[in-house]
Design a protein around this motif. Structure first.
Motif, PDB file in Angstrom:
ATOM      1  N   ARG A 135      42.784  46.765  34.683  1.00 26.19           N
ATOM      2  CA  ARG A 135      42.848  45.681  33.707  1.00 26.19           C
ATOM      3  C   ARG A 135      41.473  45.014  33.537  1.00 26.19           C
ATOM      4  NH1 ARG A 135      46.577  40.334  33.760  1.00 26.19           N
ATOM      5  NH2 ARG A 135      46.380  40.097  31.510  1.00 26.19           N
ATOM      6  N   ILE A 139      38.478  45.248  29.983  1.00 29.80           N
ATOM      7  CA  ILE A 139      37.820  44.124  29.304  1.00 29.80           C
ATOM      8  C   ILE A 139      36.312  44.146  29.564  1.00 29.80           C
ATOM      9  CG2 ILE A 139      37.739  41.599  29.117  1.00 29.80           C
ATOM     10  CD1 ILE A 139      40.759  41.663  29.957  1.00 29.80           C
TER      11      ILE A 139
ATOM     12  N   HIS B 118      40.658  32.921  37.282  1.00 25.72           N
ATOM     13  CA  HIS B 118      40.322  33.924  36.268  1.00 25.72           C
ATOM     14  C   HIS B 118      39.807  35.215  36.911  1.00 25.72           C
ATOM     15  CE1 HIS B 118      40.812  30.791  33.264  1.00 25.72           C
ATOM     16  NE2 HIS B 118      40.702  31.712  32.335  1.00 25.72           N
ATOM     17  N   LEU B 124      40.465  35.625  29.024  1.00 27.42           N
ATOM     18  CA  LEU B 124      41.923  35.482  28.963  1.00 27.42           C
ATOM     19  C   LEU B 124      42.318  34.108  29.483  1.00 27.42           C
ATOM     20  CD1 LEU B 124      43.096  38.883  30.567  1.00 27.42           C
ATOM     21  CD2 LEU B 124      42.949  38.340  28.118  1.00 27.42           C
ATOM     22  N   TYR B 125      43.526  33.659  29.130  1.00 26.44           N
ATOM     23  CA  TYR B 125      44.045  32.418  29.695  1.00 26.44           C
ATOM     24  C   TYR B 125      44.468  32.635  31.149  1.00 26.44           C
ATOM     25  CZ  TYR B 125      44.306  30.524  24.965  1.00 26.44           C
ATOM     26  OH  TYR B 125      43.993  30.077  23.708  1.00 26.44           O
ATOM     27  N   ASP B 128      47.732  34.226  31.598  1.00 27.89           N
ATOM     28  CA  ASP B 128      47.822  35.677  31.419  1.00 27.89           C
ATOM     29  C   ASP B 128      47.344  36.448  32.641  1.00 27.89           C
ATOM     30  OD1 ASP B 128      48.799  35.416  28.835  1.00 27.89           O
ATOM     31  OD2 ASP B 128      46.781  35.201  27.994  1.00 27.89           O
ATOM     32  N   GLN B 129      47.003  35.737  33.722  1.00 28.38           N
ATOM     33  CA  GLN B 129      46.532  36.431  34.926  1.00 28.38           C
ATOM     34  C   GLN B 129      46.992  35.691  36.179  1.00 28.38           C
ATOM     35  OE1 GLN B 129      42.060  36.466  34.808  1.00 28.38           O
ATOM     36  NE2 GLN B 129      42.290  35.073  33.076  1.00 28.38           N
TER      37      GLN B 129
END
Lengths: 242, 242
Positions: A135, A139, B118, B124-125, B128-129
């Motif tokens: 993941r 990114i 993060h 990403l928020y 979301d992780q």
């Protein structure tokens, strides 16, 4: 003066940024933890340097450079020191600061490249964080790698002395580091890097220019240069090279 | 000379390390992107500084400091500059290098503290992780935070001039940064930090010593100081404070 470099013996890692500067400078140094024909102390000597209870300047982690009475750690800090001593850094204040700024941006880039295979913890195996690595890497390759390479491309493009080097009209230590980052990305992510490189011709040309420097060529053909492998910062796991 | 600091207006973030040095120095500066009673240009001015196509020293990211003709980026680089100009850094080479070394270790620490919320991508928020954040943070609190704090404790303990400051016998900029890191950890992980702190009395005492400096007290009571919040580096998510 003979420098002593302390770094993990089996990987290029962050030590390689220091080695490239030492080699380009033609400096006299010994890669302590690697040992070699003449025993240099090996890992016990590195452990001693790490845990020295007398030094006023303890290091947190390798690489570490001993330069006479100085014991210097943190890659960018070592490079700032060597750059100043060996004509690999600008002499004016603005240039010195910018060289350090570029190197610190390289540090951030290298940390993110490392975290592609270790997003959860450096203390765990890659095998224990594979889904997260996939993941993270997706990114990294899509957004972060192009952002960093695009930044260095812009620096080259905006250099008022021409686009051959990051700063001014001659080689400085961040050029050597950018070379190594491009090498590492090509090793770790050959497909993604090949595709990305088309957009950053100035950075690629700088990489090639560094590769052709006589001392760098000679060094990289020597046993002093440790090949990339799957214990270092730049690792080739085909499943990550999206 | 009036300095211009460019940083995201709503968070302490990495800008806070620079603000603390400017405030302790009693320097004249404007926090450009925050605007204020006299309009300072706000975010458009920061965007202009970021994207300036003419500068020979483009920044990759904030914080950025404009000092006369200089445009300086990377927190540790800005602090090295300010430290030298305002008596917040040692003057001898060994001390200057060590201050930078400590600050770069702080940079690494702060990056890992950021990655607790993060771990996959800054883009990403947090939402979301979250599973990855929980896994990352567990190891951060158990292994990494104590390792970094233990390192600074050791630096204080091995300082030949006494254990009141990280370097020599008076305040330098890494002391200010260690203060901010301890503040941030207390905000983000109050339980884990309270437990961990018992083992690092010298670091905690240094934190308290910085907090009591008149200019730091005055600054922190002023509206110039932005409180921690859940958009910055140090965020309090109770579910992560193991």
């Amino acid at each position: 003066m003979k420098y002593e470099l302390y770094y993990w013996p089996g990987i290029p890692g962050r030590g390689e940024f220091v080695r490239l500067a030492l080699e380009e400078a033609g400096a006299d140094y010994v890669d302590v933890a690697r040992g070699g024909p003449k025993d240099t102390g090996g890992m016990p000597a590195m452990s001693d340097a790490m845990s020295d209870a007398k030094t006023a300047t303890p290091p947190f982690a390798p690489p570490i450079l001993r330069a006479g009475k100085l014991l210097i750690a943190q890659t960018a800090n070592i490079l700032m020191y060597l750059g100043g001593k060996h004509g690999l850094a600008p002499t004016a204040e603005a240039g010195r600061l910018f060289a350090n700024q570029l190197q610190l941006t390289m540090t951030d880039f290298v940390k993110e490249a490392h975290d592609t295979h270790h997003p959860i913890a450096a203390g765990l195996y890659y095998e224990d964080q594979k889904p997260e690595a996939r993941r993270y890497t997706e990114i990294f390759l899509k957004e972060r790698m192009p952002k960093y390479l695009g930044y260095f491309e812009r620096v080259l493009d905006q250099n008022p002395k021409g686009d051959k080097y990051l700063i001014g009209g001659k080689l400085t230590y961040p050029d050597l580091s950018l070379f190594q980052v491009v090498e590492g990305l090509r090793y770790a992510f050959p497909d993604a890097t090949r595709r990305a490189e088309r957009r950053f011709p100035l950075a690629v040309a700088l990489h090639d220019r560094v590769a052709e420097r006589p001392r760098i060529r000679k060094y990289r053909a020597s046993p002093r240069c440790i090949p990339f492998n799957e214990s270092g910062i730049f690792r080739h796991y085909p499943e990550l090279d999206g």
